[in-house]
Design an enzyme around this catalytic site. Structure first.
Site, short mmCIF file in Angstrom:
data_model
loop_
_atom_site.label_atom_id
_atom_site.label_comp_id
_atom_site.label_asym_id
_atom_site.label_seq_id
_atom_site.Cartn_x
_atom_site.Cartn_y
_atom_site.Cartn_z
N SER A 122 0.80 -1.22 0.00
CA SER A 122 0.00 0.00 0.00
C SER A 122 0.83 1.27 0.00
O SER A 122 0.29 2.36 -0.04
CB SER A 122 -0.94 0.01 1.21
N HIS B 75 1.73 3.78 6.99
CA HIS B 75 1.06 4.70 6.08
C HIS B 75 1.44 6.12 6.40
O HIS B 75 2.09 6.40 7.40
CB HIS B 75 -0.47 4.54 6.18
N ASP C 230 -7.59 5.61 5.48
CA ASP C 230 -7.60 4.39 6.28
C ASP C 230 -8.83 4.21 7.13
O ASP C 230 -8.88 3.29 7.95
CB ASP C 230 -6.36 4.36 7.18
#
Lengths: 147, 175
Positions: free
Chosen positions: A55, A94, A121
């Site tokens: 990701s 992230h 998210d």
């Protein structure tokens, strides 16, 4: 299967055997000390993590190594953070895309998103949870080593 | 005296040591390479419209149109894998003293792409405040970038945000 080794061990005296065991324990505990020392220096419970998902491509690929630090200063937008959602064990790497600091309490409301994901998210957080906070963050990514 | 396995092992161990030495040297030298990035953002238009936002109820959404002119080519050296570039809005409200929202981002993977000129940049992500309203808010817009090396420390930078704009009152429909 281990007959050769067992025969070798039987030949040693009790003292030599004890010495071998102690040597082995010394090596294991030295490794543990280095790891824990690193955790203390970087102020993060897990100073080196492996990237688990795609990701954050093309920045980080699965299998890359990330070096973390957790300085005392507050999180800033753009920081790439490793965090855990409360109740789950999987660390996620992230980027922080939104940040709101409460004036009175200093509490940080953080929203994250993987660079390679289309949506933020919130789909990953617990149901009803719209933000994460500094307590959920294990560390900020400081350096990187490709796998 | 030394069999093949021992020699292979010795060579492998030496190769590993040398590789790590070289990677370490690269990582240490990279922050000292000079760079001179520049960027300019001008706000063309802001509209504020109220919608029901699932996570916090009726909230004001800002729709922003910007001009972005940036030259980040000097950030690209031999150890740069990519740049993560984003337009950042920063403001403060009565209840929250620091608010930072990324409005648009882009990943730049080559030096040619680092000359950015977008006239008519719309915010990619929802621009909505945690207090649900943009009343009394002045926001400043700046360009933020992350330099991702092939090996080494992640560095970042930001332009000075000197263009401060007040939000207009809420309008009823998008023009």
């Amino acid at each position: 299967m281990f007959e050769d080794e067992i025969r070798f061990l039987r030949k040693m005296s009790k003292r030599q055997l004890a010495q071998q065991v102690l040597n082995f324990l010394m090596i294991v505990s030295s490794a543990l000390m280095v790891w824990k020392g690193l955790a203390l220096y970087t102020n993060s419970e897990s100073p080196i993590v492996v990237v688990l998902s795609g990701s954050m491509e093309p920045a980080f690929y699965r299998g890359d190594l990330l070096f973390l630090g957790m300085p005392d200063e507050p999180v800033r937008v753009g920081d790439i953070c490793v965090f855990k959602i409360s109740g789950r064990d999987v660390p996620i790497v992230h980027r922080v895309i939104k940040l709101h600091d409460e004036r009175k309490t200093g509490k940080q409301y953080i929203l994250t998103k993987g660079d390679n994901n289309q949506v933020d998210d919130r789909g990953l957080y617990n149901p009803g949870q719209h933000w994460i906070h500094k307590e959920d963050i294990i560390g900020k990514v400081k350096g990187f080593l490709p796998e | 005296m030394y069999n093949l396995l021992q020699r292979a092992n010795a060579i492998f161990a030496f190769a590993m040591t040398v590789t790590f030495g070289v990677l370490g040297a690269i990582a240490i030298v990279t922050p000292f390479l000079p760079s001179s990035p520049s960027a300019e953002i001008t706000v063309k238009d802001i509209q504020v419209i109220s919608y029901d936002y699932m996570s916090q109820g009726e909230s004001e959404f800002a729709f922003i149109k910007l001009n972005l002119d940036a030259d980040l080519t000097s950030l690209f050296n031999w150890n740069t894998k990519q740049l993560f570039v984003s337009v950042l809005a920063e403001y403060e409200t009565n209840s929250h003293d620091i608010n930072q929202v990324i409005l648009w981002d882009s990943i730049i993977q080559s030096k040619e792409e680092a000359l950015i000129k977008v006239s008519d940049l719309h915010n990619e992500y929802n621009f909505v405040d945690i207090t649900t309203s943009f009343r009394q808010v002045n926001a400043s817009y700046s360009l933020y970038w992350d330099v991702m090396p092939y090996v080494g420390v992640l560095t970042s930078g930001q332009t000075k945000s000197n263009h401060v704009i007040k939000f207009p009152p809420r309008s009823n429909e998008y023009r």
